[in-house]
Design an enzyme around this catalytic site. Structure first.
Site, PDB file in Angstrom:
ATOM      1  N   THR A  55      -3.820   4.298   6.189  1.00  0.00           N
ATOM      2  CA  THR A  55      -3.696   4.641   4.748  1.00  0.00           C
ATOM      3  C   THR A  55      -4.786   3.624   4.201  1.00  0.00           C
ATOM      4  O   THR A  55      -4.583   2.364   4.649  1.00  0.00           O
ATOM      5  CB  THR A  55      -2.407   4.469   4.014  1.00  0.00           C
ATOM      6  OG1 THR A  55      -2.620   4.776   2.667  1.00  0.00           O
ATOM      7  CG2 THR A  55      -1.683   3.249   4.089  1.00  0.00           C
ATOM      8  N   GLU A  56      -5.825   3.995   3.408  1.00  0.00           N
ATOM      9  CA  GLU A  56      -7.010   3.249   3.530  1.00  0.00           C
ATOM     10  C   GLU A  56      -7.002   2.043   2.715  1.00  0.00           C
ATOM     11  O   GLU A  56      -7.625   1.041   2.326  1.00  0.00           O
ATOM     12  CB  GLU A  56      -8.222   4.182   2.766  1.00  0.00           C
ATOM     13  CG  GLU A  56      -7.983   4.899   1.435  1.00  0.00           C
ATOM     14  CD  GLU A  56      -7.428   6.126   1.522  1.00  0.00           C
ATOM     15  OE1 GLU A  56      -6.727   6.419   2.748  1.00  0.00           O
ATOM     16  OE2 GLU A  56      -7.672   6.982   0.818  1.00  0.00           O
ATOM     17  N   ASN A  57      -5.657   2.073   1.930  1.00  0.00           N
ATOM     18  CA  ASN A  57      -5.347   0.740   0.943  1.00  0.00           C
ATOM     19  C   ASN A  57      -5.239  -0.382   1.677  1.00  0.00           C
ATOM     20  O   ASN A  57      -4.671  -1.705   1.443  1.00  0.00           O
ATOM     21  CB  ASN A  57      -4.476   0.940  -0.046  1.00  0.00           C
ATOM     22  CG  ASN A  57      -3.052   1.715   0.423  1.00  0.00           C
ATOM     23  OD1 ASN A  57      -3.386   2.765   1.168  1.00  0.00           O
ATOM     24  ND2 ASN A  57      -1.818   0.984  -0.117  1.00  0.00           N
TER      25      ASN A  57
END
Lengths: 209, 236, 209, 236
Positions: C39-41
């Site tokens: 998840t890019e966060n």
């Protein structure tokens, strides 16, 4: 020289000390000042060498000597370490020199000898990024040649980067107009320093120099 | 199931090709994956371009690889050390070429290569011999050099502990270039003093996430370069 | 669509799933395959939503929904997260689409409506960096307009980035020559898919399409 | 002695000037330093340029700062969220401008700013409206955009724990932009759920070393944005 330089290291500074004489600065920082040492191979909060037999060969400084980690230390990788340097986060670095020019150019990585193995390490990064660059050096070479010159003849490490020079004869700032003497060593005259310097000195010391 | 663990250093390096670019972690001996390097010597690949901050000491590890004549080009910042005798000889004889890169530029070029950044500007080395012939540009009244990201076919890395996903943690200043090189290589091979069960490494403290690692091999008691050199060991 | 897409996610893949229908792919990955979700966060090893009452509001996915961390997970900052994406380390991302062109151009971030608040998030980074880009979308808009077109009319997310499209009617690859049908949904004919597509389809399915 | 701890959030933000560029950590509510933002609202600085991935939700934290009219420009990647009502209004009225940056480019620009890199090339957004008018260059047959590093006057950061040197660790995905922003700001201010004695944070797990941090303030029980929004809280 290291002792005099240490007086200029303020409380709370983040400091990188070059290999050799600059390393000795740490021993002379006045009591009551807390200084955090950075070693570019990847640590803040570097402490003194370990007691014999207690070291870790993987806890070393940039000179590849075993060191310790002070409370509050942090390890990080090289890109983060040089982000600190290049990004202007370090307050002071102290380096040796082959030559310094009156414009603050520094030569300290190569004599330009054709058969030498060129090796630069982090010197160019440090002078390009650290807020204040101090140089500690003998005032002249072993042969008596001046190391403070109008223009460097050795290959440069950086252009216009040196702020202050601590030699065995004087403390000298690099200012707009050139080399300004800030302080003379005990018993040393302005004239004798000028004689051993390859560029014009500007008087400026509070001690009458 | 994902299991990146292989059973031996020989297996880990078996497919490295002649002419490969190999990044080798470590700053001096801290973080140097000596056992993987020795396996690479045994494996035989040659004409290698090696990226490392230094050129090894004595006749073990990286110095042994250079001594074996396998390295055609060294990319490094400081190819000179107290006990570095092998490289100077092969450099002077013309066998091994040298690309000298300032240490911070080297680190950032490797990170850029791993991060999909083809090039960036840096103030380091402007006005010096290492900046000659390099494209220059001014931003906000300061001059910078354009330098390229650096990638590799293989990275050889030493960790303190790893798991079968390839998550890695390091020991103190042995971390140095390794997390960057792990990002920049097509195949990243990690020797770890211990390979721990999945879930044992706290997700908050993983330094190199497994996505950057392709093979893990346990080397429980890695040699220390300084001790080997002091003992006069020469590999093979 | 999500179920069909999941069949193409191989064991050991590092996968980023877009918000919405793409997220559902995780539920359908065949047993025996271990897939690691990014998840890019800032996490690899993202697990399913937490049991009610056990979540942490600071453990969320890119859609800002609470998730869990699987064994073997790792947290990292945004620059490292997007280094994974931009540097080509992720194997697959699955995204929604407003339009896909026969050259693989993707439009999925803005309808170009003048009063809309533009918002792009990580979509442009994902399509620029991830090795394989899958799109899951209804074959046509609610109004029956084709979403697979010769050229996108909506603002682009990336140029020539889409590899495969999963719609309610077919699985379609973007190849050199354009849209190639790989598979038709049960009871759907090639002609009926062509009718609902804004570009020429190339037959290519092993099922006779 | 070095002691970066200050005794209140009010003291921590007291000197932020009108017109400042303020980076605010957080992705959605994870990592959002709500108490520092509220202190900034009380403090009164206006005409701010704020860098954050989003634009806040409800009428607390970042959304409250925007609602108070203090933000002249938002630099962000995703100014739209389920409960984001404040920004759309002020954007449409022309009060608050928007610089839209792809999320990964935003992160890397902030890191570059902190790392002394004035500009770098990225493949992201080539051929899209966000790439229009941006300088382009081809490396190895692929097109890239030239983007600039981003710095700030102030960064407001939320950590899980910190010490008096300013070393910080984060909580799970609350880490997000914070370590980067800490690098890129002249003055980095950290609110931490606990300020621990020096030496308590393991040097191996420190995420933001103290060199990047200038002030630390303890905020033992930070509010959760979603809960505050659900409860209808509006600040001040």
């Amino acid at each position: 020289m290291a002792q005099r330089c240490a007086l200029d290291i303020q409380n709370g500074s983040y400091v990188n000390l070059g290999i050799g004489i600059p390393e000795r600065v740490a021993a002379y920082v006045p009591q009551g000042r807390e200084v955090i040492y950075h070693t570019e191979n990847g640590m803040l909060g570097m402490g003194p060498p370990p007691e014999p037999g207690t070291g870790d060969p993987e806890l070393i400084n940039a000179g590849k000597q075993q060191v310790t980690a002070n409370p509050g230390a942090a390890y990080f990788h090289h890109a983060d370490s040089f982000a600190m340097i290049r990004g202007g986060h370090l307050d002071v670095c102290v380096l040796g020199a082959l030559q310094v020019s009156e414009r603050g150019d520094l030569a300290n990585w190569s004599t330009g000898a054709p058969d030498a193995i060129p090796a630069v390490g982090g010197a160019m990064d440090l002078v390009a990024g650290v807020k204040t660059v101090y140089v500690i050096t003998q005032h002249t070479t072993r042969d008596g040649e001046p190391k403070l010159v109008e223009s460097c003849t050795f290959p440069l490490t950086g252009l216009g980067v040196v702020d202050r020079i601590y030699t065995d004869l004087a403390v000298i700032d690099v200012v707009e107009a050139g080399f300004q003497v800030v302080e003379l060593s005990p018993g040393v005259s302005f004239e004798s320093v000028q004689e051993r310097t390859g560029a014009k000195l500007i008087p400026g010391g509070t001690d009458g120099s | 199931m994902i299991n990146k663990e292989v059973s031996s250093v020989a297996e880990a390096v078996a497919d490295i090709l002649d002419g490969a670019t190999v990044m080798i972690g470590g700053f001096g001996e801290a973080g140097s994956p000596i056992e993987l390097i020795h396996a690479l010597i045994d494996q035989g690949a040659t004409n290698l371009t090696v990226v490392n901050n230094n050129t090894g000491t004595g006749e073990v590890g990286l110095a042994a690889l250079i001594k074996a004549g396998r390295v055609s080009t060294m990319v490094c910042s400081y190819p000179r050390s107290a006990n570095s005798k092998v490289f100077p000889e092969l450099y002077r004889s013309g066998h091994t070429a040298l690309e000298l890169v300032p240490q911070g530029t080297l680190a950032e070029r490797i990170r850029a290569g791993g991060a999909g950044i083809p090039a960036f500007y840096t103030p380091t080395a402007v006005g010096t011999p290492l900046g000659e012939g390099v494209e220059r540009r001014t931003f906000d009244d300061r001059d910078y050099l354009l330098v390229r990201g650096l990638t590799a076919d293989v990275a050889l890395i030493k960790g303190r502990a790893a798991d079968r996903h390839g998550n890695v943690v390091y020991n103190k200043t042995a971390r140095n270039f390794s997390p960057l090189m792990a990002m920049a290589a097509k195949t990243t091979i990690v020797q770890a003093a211990s390979v721990v069960p999945i879930g044992e490494l706290d997700p908050e403290v993983v330094v190199t996430p497994g996505i950057f690692v392709h093979r893990v091999v346990a080397v429980p008691n890695p040699g220390h370069e300084a001790e080997l050199v002091a003992a006069g060991v020469s590999y093979p």
